[in-house]
Motif scaffolding. Sequence first.
Motif, PDB file in Angstrom:
ATOM      1  N   THR A 156       0.817  -1.212   0.000  1.00  0.00           N
ATOM      2  CA  THR A 156       0.000   0.000   0.000  1.00  0.00           C
ATOM      3  C   THR A 156       0.850   1.261   0.000  1.00  0.00           C
ATOM      4  N   GLY A 163      -2.414  -1.297  -4.509  1.00  0.00           N
ATOM      5  CA  GLY A 163      -2.620  -0.732  -3.186  1.00  0.00           C
ATOM      6  C   GLY A 163      -4.064  -0.787  -2.723  1.00  0.00           C
ATOM      7  N   ARG A 167      -5.648  -2.883   0.435  1.00  0.00           N
ATOM      8  CA  ARG A 167      -6.410  -2.230   1.509  1.00  0.00           C
ATOM      9  C   ARG A 167      -7.779  -2.889   1.693  1.00  0.00           C
TER      10      ARG A 167
END
Length: 257
Positions: A156, A163, A167
Amino acid sequence: MVDVFDEVEEELRQERYKALLKKWGPWVGGGVAAIVLGVGTYQFIEWSTKQRADSASDAFQAAAELYEAGNVMQADSQFQALAESAPRGYETLALMRRGDIALSQGNREEAARLFNQAGEISPEPMIRDLARYQAALAQFDALSYDDLANRLEPLTEGAAPVGLLARELMAAAALRDERWDEARQRYQLLSIALDMPEGMSQRVVEAQSYLNQRAPVAAPAQMTEQTVAEPAADVQEPAQAPAETAGQTAEQEEDGQ
């Protein structure tokens, strides 16, 4: 006279040149030969590398066509051969495809192993991050929230291509493990992402709706203090009741007398 001196000077110049050539000629010739050999070697390596890349490209395409046609095991065998002999880039892609095949067959441990192997050798950062994300996704049910967070947090950082996916997977793990605070925080951060795909946006909305309906809501600090104060007031009232009752009983006793 001038012509004679010119001829003598020219002969002396030729003699000096012959002496220098005799002394340094082998070294100069060796240097030239080394340069020619180096250029030839570089051109051969470049040609050989291109030939290997072209051959690997054709083999990868053939294996992919077998997979699309439903010949999964044969395709996996060809991808395995590529992973053992192809240049690094095609080796990485072949391992990724083998991981996909293992995952489609329900072999999550093998899929994770292949994805991790691809992530370790990939020369391209984007493919490396994708392979590591795929490995974590394959082991989602077996890894705890903390384990997944440790693996996915590096993906991330900065402008990593995967990323947002990393998440979302960490948020899903927090929701799965009923770590409500982490889940709320992670889904809240995802909901304000500007570059979120439509499908992910819908999943985030659904997850937040689930949290609002099912997850316990922590009491604010003011409510907690008020809740603590109210029982104290309730405790005092019963304490006064016995005193009043005792007073009334005493008055009744005096009237009776």
